[in-house]
Design a protein around this motif. Structure first.
Motif, PDB file in Angstrom:
ATOM      1  N   ALA A 166       0.867  -1.179   0.000  1.00  0.00           N
ATOM      2  CA  ALA A 166       0.000   0.000   0.000  1.00  0.00           C
ATOM      3  C   ALA A 166       0.898   1.222   0.000  1.00  0.00           C
ATOM      4  N   GLN A 167       0.419   2.307  -0.605  1.00  0.00           N
ATOM      5  CA  GLN A 167       1.238   3.506  -0.636  1.00  0.00           C
ATOM      6  C   GLN A 167       0.408   4.731  -0.280  1.00  0.00           C
ATOM      7  N   ARG A 168       1.103   5.721   0.276  1.00  0.00           N
ATOM      8  CA  ARG A 168       0.502   7.001   0.627  1.00  0.00           C
ATOM      9  C   ARG A 168       1.274   8.107  -0.081  1.00  0.00           C
ATOM     10  N   ARG A 169       0.529   9.082  -0.578  1.00  0.00           N
ATOM     11  CA  ARG A 169       1.127  10.192  -1.326  1.00  0.00           C
ATOM     12  C   ARG A 169       1.378  11.374  -0.402  1.00  0.00           C
ATOM     13  N   VAL A 170       2.528  11.983  -0.543  1.00  0.00           N
ATOM     14  CA  VAL A 170       2.893  13.186   0.193  1.00  0.00           C
ATOM     15  C   VAL A 170       3.204  14.285  -0.823  1.00  0.00           C
ATOM     16  N   THR A 171       2.573  15.455  -0.652  1.00  0.00           N
ATOM     17  CA  THR A 171       2.849  16.577  -1.536  1.00  0.00           C
ATOM     18  C   THR A 171       3.779  17.568  -0.843  1.00  0.00           C
ATOM     19  N   VAL A 172       4.587  18.235  -1.639  1.00  0.00           N
ATOM     20  CA  VAL A 172       5.517  19.250  -1.159  1.00  0.00           C
ATOM     21  C   VAL A 172       5.193  20.543  -1.906  1.00  0.00           C
ATOM     22  N   ARG A 173       5.031  21.636  -1.154  1.00  0.00           N
ATOM     23  CA  ARG A 173       4.702  22.896  -1.827  1.00  0.00           C
ATOM     24  C   ARG A 173       5.419  24.050  -1.142  1.00  0.00           C
ATOM     25  N   ASN A 174       5.930  24.944  -1.974  1.00  0.00           N
ATOM     26  CA  ASN A 174       6.569  26.156  -1.473  1.00  0.00           C
ATOM     27  C   ASN A 174       5.509  27.256  -1.409  1.00  0.00           C
ATOM     28  N   GLU A 175       4.980  27.502  -0.217  1.00  0.00           N
ATOM     29  CA  GLU A 175       3.940  28.515  -0.039  1.00  0.00           C
ATOM     30  C   GLU A 175       4.506  29.820   0.493  1.00  0.00           C
TER      31      GLU A 175
END
Length: 454
Positions: A166-175
């Protein structure tokens, strides 16, 4: 540059380029009662200004405080609050009491996403101090959740079947408004891995982003724990490995022909090859007369079967006994159940052995067999000489005798008949005999070709 104004009025205004706050100059002690004081966990008096430090965007900072009752009597705290963006308090609901010379601990939490400086006022019954914290320009991490993306605090994979992933997604954002680099990303813990393509080292302009996946593939059952490391931050990973489910079953009865006194098999087929080991149970029920011979080949009317990884079916043998009626098989494997029946039809009497014995003054006829209707009654004995000529035909209505016999028997339709006939003449002339047996399903004639001499 910091300027101090109106010092004599109990407060001051602090000014700098990033933050403007008003700090109340109450002492960290209840002014109304003078018995409850605010201290740090080590017992030192809490300062009028407490800084929780600098954290990354979305990261949580905490601070522990203690309200201590310094008097010899019980004290009551009627209010305890913190007012300021990003700050929260974890404490008992007010009002609450503090016994004499005792204390109550509580925690201040701070979390915010926007870079900058933050402040809040912590108040409790005449006590007030200023709390400060700052958020550094940093990347914002979010994880996929049931209702969309949420701030990343950790990843729980839930239950995952052993041998699958199973996999989980992680997002990275420069806010932020500045250019930031994605730091090194790694995963620790058995069963946890970082999927290929993680964007560490990538430069993100303001409002740019990326994403990566964390994979949990348990090799054993039980709880698994790990850590996701992003730069200097760590996030807990958790998941539980479970055994693969047992396959669903279907049931077929292999019995040719469908009759009494036969051996057959039930074939338990699986909807897919088994991915694990397990045990199943089969039961047999019979809707007919008492017949202990209707059973599994292993004995009894309950049997178990083992399955191994890769198995596609299991086979159990059974025997049909000597009684007409319906045999019903039930199978359970895990949560899957199946039920099938076979009807054993009524049949005319079956003879399994016969013999004739002759003495100087009598002949004896012996017949062993079964009647699966348990209605045997009409008998006829026909005797012949060596040339095949009929010497005598003796009918006998034995229905009442057989009914009494079967009523007391738990052996199904099995019977053994022994008939003795006195002979007034020369018994040696009797060479053979036909025995006619009739029940509700038909008639059987059994030839006894020879008589042995007693």
């Amino acid at each position: 540059m910091t300027k101090r104004l109106d010092q004599g009025r109990g407060f001051q205004v602090l000014r700098d380029r990033s933050l403007t706050v008003a700090a109340l100059f109450f002492a960290a002690v209840s002014s109304s009662f003078g018995q409850v004081v605010l201290v740090l966990p080590d017992g030192a008096p809490a300062p009028g200004l407490y800084d929780l430090g600098a954290v990354d965007s979305g990261q949580i900072a905490t601070a522990r405080f203690r309200l201590r009752n310094t008097s010899a009597g019980a004290a009551t705290v009627s209010s305890l609050s913190v007012a300021g963006v990003g700050f929260g308090v974890n404490a008992p609901s007010t009002p609450f009491g503090i016994p004499a010379l005792d204390a109550v601990d509580f925690t201040i939490n701070f979390q915010a996403t926007g870079a900058g400086s933050y402040s809040a006022a912590l108040r409790a019954d005449g006590i007030a101090i200023l709390l400060t914290a700052s958020v550094l320009p940093s990347l914002t991490y979010r994880a996929d959740g049931a209702n969309g993306l949420v701030l990343l605090t950790g990843l729980d994979f839930g239950a995952v079947v052993r041998g699958t992933a199973a996999q989980r997604r992680v997002t990275v954002r420069n806010e932020t408004s500045v250019i930031l680099n994605i730091p090194a990303i790694s995963v620790q813990g058995e069963g946890f891995t970082l999927a290929a393509g993680a964007p560490f080292g990538q430069i993100l302009q303001p409002q740019q982003g990326g994403e990566f996946n964390v994979v949990f593939s348990p090799l054993a059952t039980g709880a698994g724990q790990g850590t996701l490391v992003i730069g200097g931050r760590t996030f807990p990973l958790s998941g539980t490995g479970t055994e693969p489910p047992l396959p669903k079953v279907s049931l077929a009865i292999d019995l040719q022909p469908v009759a009494s006194a036969r051996q057959g098999n039930i074939v338990i087929r699986f909807d897919a090859p088994a991915q694990t080991t397990g045990m199943g149970t089969a039961t047999l029920e019979f809707g007919g007369s008492a017949d202990a011979a209707i059973a599994f080949a292993s004995g009894g009317r309950t049997a178990t079967f083992a399955i191994a990884s890769g198995d596609t079916q299991a086979v159990l043998g059974f025997q049909t006994g000597t009684s007409a009626g319906t045999i019903t098989f039930s199978v359970q494997l895990g949560q899957s159940t199946e039920r099938q029946s076979v009807a054993i039809p009524a049949a005319k009497p079956t003879v399994t052995a016969s013999a004739g014995v002759r003495s100087s003054g009598a002949v004896e006829v012996r017949v062993t067999g079964f009647d699966n209707t348990r209605t045997l009654g009409g008998l006829v004995f026909t005797f012949y000489d060596g040339a095949g000529k009929t010497l005598a035909s003796v009918p006998d209505d034995a229905a009442a005798d057989f009914a009494r016999f079967f009523a007391a028997s738990d052996l199904g339709g099995v019977f053994q008949l022994r008939a003795i006939f006195p002979v007034g003449g020369d018994a040696s002339q009797i060479s053979s005999c036909d025995v006619t047996l009739a029940n509700s399903a038909g008639t059987t004639i059994q030839r006894i070709a020879t008589f042995s001499i007693l």
